[in-house]
Design an enzyme around this catalytic site. Structure first.
Site, mmCIF file in Angstrom:
data_model
loop_
_atom_site.group_PDB
_atom_site.id
_atom_site.type_symbol
_atom_site.label_atom_id
_atom_site.label_comp_id
_atom_site.label_asym_id
_atom_site.label_seq_id
_atom_site.Cartn_x
_atom_site.Cartn_y
_atom_site.Cartn_z
ATOM 1 N N TYR A 1 7.048 -7.153 54.360
ATOM 2 C CA TYR A 1 7.849 -6.752 53.392
ATOM 3 C C TYR A 1 9.146 -6.645 53.997
ATOM 4 O O TYR A 1 10.390 -7.112 53.564
ATOM 5 C CB TYR A 1 7.563 -5.407 52.992
ATOM 6 C CG TYR A 1 8.476 -4.706 51.799
ATOM 7 C CD1 TYR A 1 8.945 -5.463 50.583
ATOM 8 C CD2 TYR A 1 9.468 -3.652 52.170
ATOM 9 C CE1 TYR A 1 9.836 -4.948 49.878
ATOM 10 C CE2 TYR A 1 10.176 -3.152 51.278
ATOM 11 C CZ TYR A 1 10.495 -3.871 50.126
ATOM 12 O OH TYR A 1 11.296 -3.219 49.383
ATOM 13 N N LYS B 1 12.904 -8.855 53.032
ATOM 14 C CA LYS B 1 14.147 -8.269 52.750
ATOM 15 C C LYS B 1 15.152 -8.728 53.635
ATOM 16 O O LYS B 1 16.291 -9.056 53.227
ATOM 17 C CB LYS B 1 13.827 -6.900 52.774
ATOM 18 C CG LYS B 1 13.135 -6.237 51.209
ATOM 19 C CD LYS B 1 13.380 -7.042 50.042
ATOM 20 C CE LYS B 1 12.712 -6.525 48.892
ATOM 21 N NZ LYS B 1 13.114 -6.791 47.636
#
Length: 253
Positions: free
Chosen positions: A167, A171
């Site tokens: 994750y 990002k």
């Protein structure tokens, strides 16, 4: 020009839904992008019950045909798009959280498929419609965990927090894509920015966040309604300090 048209991906719940609700309050027609038709239509109905001009759009950011159909429908119905909020995302598909050395490659590929490749696919499909608007805004919902500066700054709350790799790295990629799209569009009236909602209490983190959904949507709404003198190519949103406050501003890449 008539009211603005805003497409929000992953808008059937959480920050995406609240972003749609807030933009509708500002007079925009909101297009509720959702992968699941029933959930999308339920969100549309609830928004309409609250007075919003909301329209469900079936949109799976990992499905090229779904994206193409959505772009074609928006072009046919409205002729342009004023706001694109790339909100759809996932932290993990396998629901397994692990350190970087234990990260599942299959899960990483699946997360990047949604958070990174899906963002590119949707943005590229919608750009012709965004170029037809007077001054369009693209908002890529990112996260402070994708800020390398925040992750490596001693004293930042993120520095001491363990995290799996998929994750945060996805990002970080979203942040770079934001910068690249902003560079490409710098001579246009389109502004491209990444929003940091902060650690928001949603299904996304099993309701472990410290910020309300209303607070989490504020950066996306702000960037979707930027004035002509606003920034482009920035990561903007909640600033998390040791006291869990800090207001809003530009985060380091």
């Amino acid at each position: 020009m008539t009211e603005k048209i805003a497409l929000i991906t992953g808008a059937n719940k959480g920050i995406g839904y609240e972003t749609a609700r807030r933009l509708a309050e500002l007079g925009m027609t909101v297009l509720v992008g959702a992968r699941d038709e029933q959930r999308g239509r339920n969100a549309e109905a609830t928004l309409r019950d609250g007075g919003a001009d909301a329209r469900f759009v079936q949109l799976d950011v990992t499905d090229a045909e779904s994206i193409a159909r959505a772009a074609e429908w928006i072009g046919r119905e409205f002729g342009r798009l004023d706001v694109l909020v790339n909100n759809a995302g996932t932290a993990t598909v396998s629901r397994r959280r692990a350190t970087a050395s234990q990260t599942s490659l299959d899960d990483m590929r699946a997360v990047f498929e949604v958070n990174v490749f899906g963002l590119v696919a949707v943005t590229n499909a919608m750009l012709p419609l965004l170029r037809r608007a007077e001054a369009a805004r693209i908002v890529n919902v990112s996260s402070e965990v994708g800020s390398i500066g925040s992750q490596t700054e001693q004293g930042n709350p993120l520095f001491a927090m363990p995290a799996s790799a998929q994750y945060p790295s996805s990002k970080s990629a979203v942040n770079m894509l934001t910068a690249m799209y902003a560079k490409e569009l710098k001579d246009t009236a389109i502004k491209v920015n990444a929003a940091n909602p902060g650690f928001t209490d949603t299904d996304f983190n099993d309701h472990g966040g410290i910020r309300s959904v209303e607070e989490g949507a504020e950066p996306s709404v702000y960037l979707a309604t930027l004035h002509a003198d606003g920034p482009s190519g920035a990561l903007w949103g909640h600033l998390w300090r040791s006291d869990r406050e800090g207001g809003y501003g530009v985060l380091p890449w």
